[in-house]
Design a protein around this motif. Structure first.
Motif, PDB file in Angstrom:
ATOM      1  N   VAL A   5       0.860  -1.186   0.000  1.00  3.91           N
ATOM      2  CA  VAL A   5       0.000   0.000   0.000  1.00  3.91           C
ATOM      3  C   VAL A   5       0.896   1.237   0.000  1.00  3.91           C
ATOM      4  O   VAL A   5       1.759   1.384   0.868  1.00  3.91           O
ATOM      5  CB  VAL A   5      -0.919   0.027   1.235  1.00  3.91           C
ATOM      6  CG1 VAL A   5      -1.805   1.277   1.215  1.00  3.91           C
ATOM      7  CG2 VAL A   5      -1.767  -1.235   1.297  1.00  3.91           C
ATOM      8  N   LEU A   7       1.061   5.567  -0.425  1.00  9.05           N
ATOM      9  CA  LEU A   7       0.362   6.850  -0.445  1.00  9.05           C
ATOM     10  C   LEU A   7       1.079   7.777  -1.425  1.00  9.05           C
ATOM     11  O   LEU A   7       2.278   8.053  -1.277  1.00  9.05           O
ATOM     12  CB  LEU A   7       0.363   7.476   0.952  1.00  9.05           C
ATOM     13  CG  LEU A   7      -0.402   8.794   1.093  1.00  9.05           C
ATOM     14  CD1 LEU A   7      -1.906   8.552   1.047  1.00  9.05           C
ATOM     15  CD2 LEU A   7      -0.024   9.505   2.400  1.00  9.05           C
ATOM     16  N   THR A  35      -3.812  13.714  -1.828  1.00  9.29           N
ATOM     17  CA  THR A  35      -3.262  12.362  -1.697  1.00  9.29           C
ATOM     18  C   THR A  35      -4.161  11.341  -2.367  1.00  9.29           C
ATOM     19  O   THR A  35      -5.363  11.573  -2.575  1.00  9.29           O
ATOM     20  CB  THR A  35      -3.095  11.971  -0.212  1.00  9.29           C
ATOM     21  OG1 THR A  35      -4.370  12.061   0.441  1.00  9.29           O
ATOM     22  CG2 THR A  35      -2.082  12.855   0.482  1.00  9.29           C
ATOM     23  N   SER A  36      -3.568  10.230  -2.676  1.00 10.48           N
ATOM     24  CA  SER A  36      -4.302   9.082  -3.211  1.00 10.48           C
ATOM     25  C   SER A  36      -3.629   7.821  -2.690  1.00 10.48           C
ATOM     26  O   SER A  36      -2.495   7.855  -2.201  1.00 10.48           O
ATOM     27  CB  SER A  36      -4.316   9.106  -4.736  1.00 10.48           C
ATOM     28  OG  SER A  36      -2.989   9.114  -5.246  1.00 10.48           O
ATOM     29  N   VAL A  37      -4.319   6.702  -2.803  1.00 16.36           N
ATOM     30  CA  VAL A  37      -3.806   5.430  -2.290  1.00 16.36           C
ATOM     31  C   VAL A  37      -3.635   4.462  -3.460  1.00 16.36           C
ATOM     32  O   VAL A  37      -4.570   4.246  -4.237  1.00 16.36           O
ATOM     33  CB  VAL A  37      -4.748   4.821  -1.239  1.00 16.36           C
ATOM     34  CG1 VAL A  37      -4.204   3.485  -0.744  1.00 16.36           C
ATOM     35  CG2 VAL A  37      -4.918   5.785  -0.065  1.00 16.36           C
ATOM     36  N   GLU A  43      -4.740   3.374  -8.610  1.00 10.95           N
ATOM     37  CA  GLU A  43      -4.614   4.555  -7.758  1.00 10.95           C
ATOM     38  C   GLU A  43      -6.020   5.063  -7.446  1.00 10.95           C
ATOM     39  O   GLU A  43      -6.773   5.419  -8.348  1.00 10.95           O
ATOM     40  CB  GLU A  43      -3.798   5.642  -8.450  1.00 10.95           C
ATOM     41  CG  GLU A  43      -3.608   6.899  -7.614  1.00 10.95           C
ATOM     42  CD  GLU A  43      -2.674   7.918  -8.272  1.00 10.95           C
ATOM     43  OE1 GLU A  43      -2.517   9.021  -7.715  1.00 10.95           O
ATOM     44  OE2 GLU A  43      -2.112   7.609  -9.345  1.00 10.95           O
ATOM     45  N   SER A 106      -8.192   9.224   1.833  1.00 12.69           N
ATOM     46  CA  SER A 106      -6.958   8.432   1.857  1.00 12.69           C
ATOM     47  C   SER A 106      -6.686   7.872   3.240  1.00 12.69           C
ATOM     48  O   SER A 106      -6.257   6.721   3.394  1.00 12.69           O
ATOM     49  CB  SER A 106      -5.769   9.290   1.402  1.00 12.69           C
ATOM     50  OG  SER A 106      -5.905   9.681   0.060  1.00 12.69           O
ATOM     51  N   CYS A 110      -6.400   3.912   4.205  1.00 15.48           N
ATOM     52  CA  CYS A 110      -5.196   3.361   4.844  1.00 15.48           C
ATOM     53  C   CYS A 110      -5.517   2.749   6.203  1.00 15.48           C
ATOM     54  O   CYS A 110      -4.910   1.748   6.598  1.00 15.48           O
ATOM     55  CB  CYS A 110      -4.136   4.446   4.981  1.00 15.48           C
ATOM     56  SG  CYS A 110      -3.370   4.923   3.409  1.00 15.48           S
ATOM     57  N   ILE A 118      -2.832   8.452   7.525  1.00 16.09           N
ATOM     58  CA  ILE A 118      -1.773   9.098   6.756  1.00 16.09           C
ATOM     59  C   ILE A 118      -1.086  10.133   7.653  1.00 16.09           C
ATOM     60  O   ILE A 118      -1.610  10.492   8.717  1.00 16.09           O
ATOM     61  CB  ILE A 118      -2.327   9.740   5.475  1.00 16.09           C
ATOM     62  CG1 ILE A 118      -3.259  10.921   5.788  1.00 16.09           C
ATOM     63  CG2 ILE A 118      -3.077   8.690   4.642  1.00 16.09           C
ATOM     64  CD1 ILE A 118      -3.733  11.660   4.547  1.00 16.09           C
TER      65      ILE A 118
END
Length: 615
Positions: A5, A7, A35-37, A43, A106, A110, A118
């Motif tokens: 995973v 970020l 942000t994105s994961v 993505e 995000s 997570c 994050i």
């Protein structure tokens, strides 16, 4: 198999925040974070709803930073179901610059995947900004655009609108929310390949081509949103601003705006240009009528079926915590017993369950996961390896109580050792007569899995669904009344999930999100479950058990595309079985009699429709 995973961190100001923030806001701000994961080769990010793309190909360019968040054991199909559920929170119209944005999304993702948020430096940016004099002066304008903020002033990411856009996609001034659709709007699309995929993957699609310099677009846009969104899953609506997506405008030869194009099963069905509300309404209705002939069940009056609960049946009693642990300890032989540390951990589990039971009874705060102890799951696995199968029922009862807790359920949904799968398989291996108490407790565990969406999806995912089916098929014809009753409850819970899945609109604009994973249950799997339920109904003499079995069949076949379940039920003689149960007074209650008659009608009308379509 674990998945990495990552970020992705972007600076939407492209360096302007770092160079100009000190002079403008009086405080150094290094970036306006987006942000994105990245996980499972995609993505995932939040802008106009939850979006996904090949990593590094989003409108945000290349990330300024890639942060390794760890590895996840959650299966991909379970994660996709989680995304499907999150779309109800992270909608396009629910975006809020301070409260509900890409970084909140995000962090939630997570937290699910790796159990941590994050970095604070990203999520604390709004508080830092709002605590500046400039932030305070900007606050009324921000809240005027996005609504009141829960911050007073305090966390949620992004900086002032003057420095950066509020989402990864360009916004359009003519996409004002429609009051009659609760503020929701049809999403914009800028990628040609994604648009083509959407058109191909939807039965009925309408594309609205607009532009920022088109006055008639101002008038028709909210009407378009209202018309499309009011149709639910019958039609997929998309907007394209040809000024921002010139490649799309050229590919579809759009020469004026507004232009509406209608597609049926991937082929152009019709189009017109101009802000004609009447023509737009009639064109949408004609497309839907052509794409979705009325299902035969839609004309039936199904009062009993529609009055059924959509809540799974669970076994949530906690009144026997002490006796269960006492019984378990009598089964642990001294020569293969537990260490002192194991005994202390087992006592912690017992105390935790008792405290949770008391909290539920008194509506006080529940115990934390930390109070459960650090090694609760390895200990339960160890005990299972020590005990012979016939003595495992108290251990299984403990697990039955534990999985009702959402965080415990999450642990078992991402369980690399496949504890629940192995537990379900043990019933099929030993037979439901091998240990009646163990089989009963396993069935209750399976039912309780449906108390949380994540674990309920897991037991029907491609990873676990075969063992779930084996458990159901093995126990439906048990000679033990209590087992058959609980197996019928499991059949009902599965049916509820199938019906819920069928009623959800699939997000075909973003195929990587996959809609609801349960839509992809193989037809053979459904048919095997239905065959077992039909065999159980024929032999059953308990009205209560029959009620659950008939309700499960209704959920499996209601509004089913292709009618394969109804056809199978007809071949297996289910209508005659139900008629006989009513005539012989096995079924006497008015609501159960009514449901039996409604299921007969569902089967009859679906079989007739299938016969008519094939002739």
């Amino acid at each position: 198999m674990s998945e990495r995973v990552t970020l992705f961190v972007y600076d939407l100001s492209h360096g302007m925040a770092r160079s100009m923030s000190l002079g403008i806001v009086g405080r150094q701000i290094d970036a306006i974070y987006h942000t994105s994961v990245v996980v499972f080769g995609r993505e995932f990010f939040y802008g106009q709803g939850i979006m996904s793309a090949i990593p590094g190909t989003t409108p945000h360019g290349q990330p300024m930073e890639r942060i390794d968040m760890g590895e996840t054991e959650i299966p991909q199909e379970v994660f996709m179901e989680f995304m499907d559920n999150m779309r109800e929170t992270y909608t396009a119209d629910a975006y809020h610059l301070l409260n509900n944005n890409c970084n909140n999304f995000s962090s939630d993702v997570c937290q699910l995947l790796v159990g941590k948020n994050i970095p604070d430096r990203i999520t604390s940016l709004p508080a830092d900004f709002l605590n500046t004099p400039f932030g305070q002066s900007m606050r009324p304008m921000i809240e005027g655009m996005f609504g009141p903020s829960r911050h007073t002033p305090s966390p949620s990411p992004f900086g002032p609108p003057a420095l950066a856009p509020t989402s990864g996609l360009s916004t359009n001034p003519f996409s004002a929310p429609s009051a009659s659709t609760g503020g929701a709007t049809v999403p914009f699309m800028t990628d040609l390949s994604l648009l083509r995929s959407t058109i191909q993957n939807n039965t009925a699609t309408v594309v609205y081509f607009t532009s920022a310099t088109c006055p008639p677009c101002r008038v028709i846009a909210p009407i378009y949103d209202e018309l499309v969104l009011s149709k639910g899953s019958q039609i997929k609506g998309v907007k394209v601003d040809i000024g921002m997506a010139q490649a799309i405008g050229q590919a579809y030869e759009v020469r004026s705006t507004p232009t509406f194009m209608f597609f049926l099963r991937g082929e152009k069905f019709s189009q017109f240009s101009g802000a004609d509300q009447a023509e737009l309404r009639s064109s949408i209705d004609l497309l839907i009528y052509s794409a979705h002939p009325a299902h035969p069940h839609a004309s039936l009056s199904l009062h009993q079926y529609k009055g059924l609960s959509g809540t799974p049946i669970v076994f949530n009693l906690f009144d026997n915590v002490d006796p269960v642990f006492a019984k378990l300890k009598t089964f642990l032989p001294a020569e293969k017993g537990l260490t002192e540390a194991d005994t202390k951990q087992l006592d912690k589990i017992q105390a935790w369950l008792k405290k949770r039971a008391a909290a539920k009874a008194t509506q006080t705060p529940e115990p934390t996961m930390g109070e459960l102890g650090p090694s609760w799951k390895p200990l339960l696995t160890k005990i299972a390896s020590i005990l012979p199968y016939e003595n495992q029922f108290p251990l299984l009862d403990i697990l039955r109580m534990l999985v009702l807790h959402a965080r415990v359920a999450e642990v078992y949904a991402k369980d690399g050792n496949r504890t629940l799968i192995n537990t379900f398989k043990a019933v099929a291996t030993h037979g439901n007569e091998g240990s009646k108490p163990a089989a009963l407790m396993t069935l209750r565990i399976a039912c309780n899995a449906f108390s949380t969406p994540l674990l309920g999806t897991y037991v029907l995912s491609s990873t676990a669904r075969e063992s779930t089916k084996q458990l159901l098929v093995t126990t439906l014809l048990s000679t033990v009344d209590q087992q058959r009753q609980t197996a019928a409850s499991l059949a009902f819970d599965i049916g509820v999930k199938v019906a819920e899945s069928r009623s959800k609109a699939k997000d075909t604009a973003h195929p990587s999100l996959g809609g609801d994973i349960l839509e992809e249950l193989e037809e053979d799997w459904n048919m095997e479950c239905l065959s077992a339920i039909a065999a159980a109904m024929e032999k059953e003499t308990s009205e209560e058990i029959l009620h659950r079995l008939v309700a499960s069949v209704a959920n499996f076949i209601y509004m089913e595309e292709g009618h394969s379940g109804s056809v199978l039920m007809n071949i297996l003689g289910v209508p005659d079985v139900l008629k006989e149960k009513v005539q012989s007074k096995v079924v006497k209650s008015a609501n159960v009699v009514g449901l039996c008659q409604e299921v007969q009608e569902m089967i009859r009308t679906a079989v007739e429709a299938q016969s008519a379509s094939s002739s």
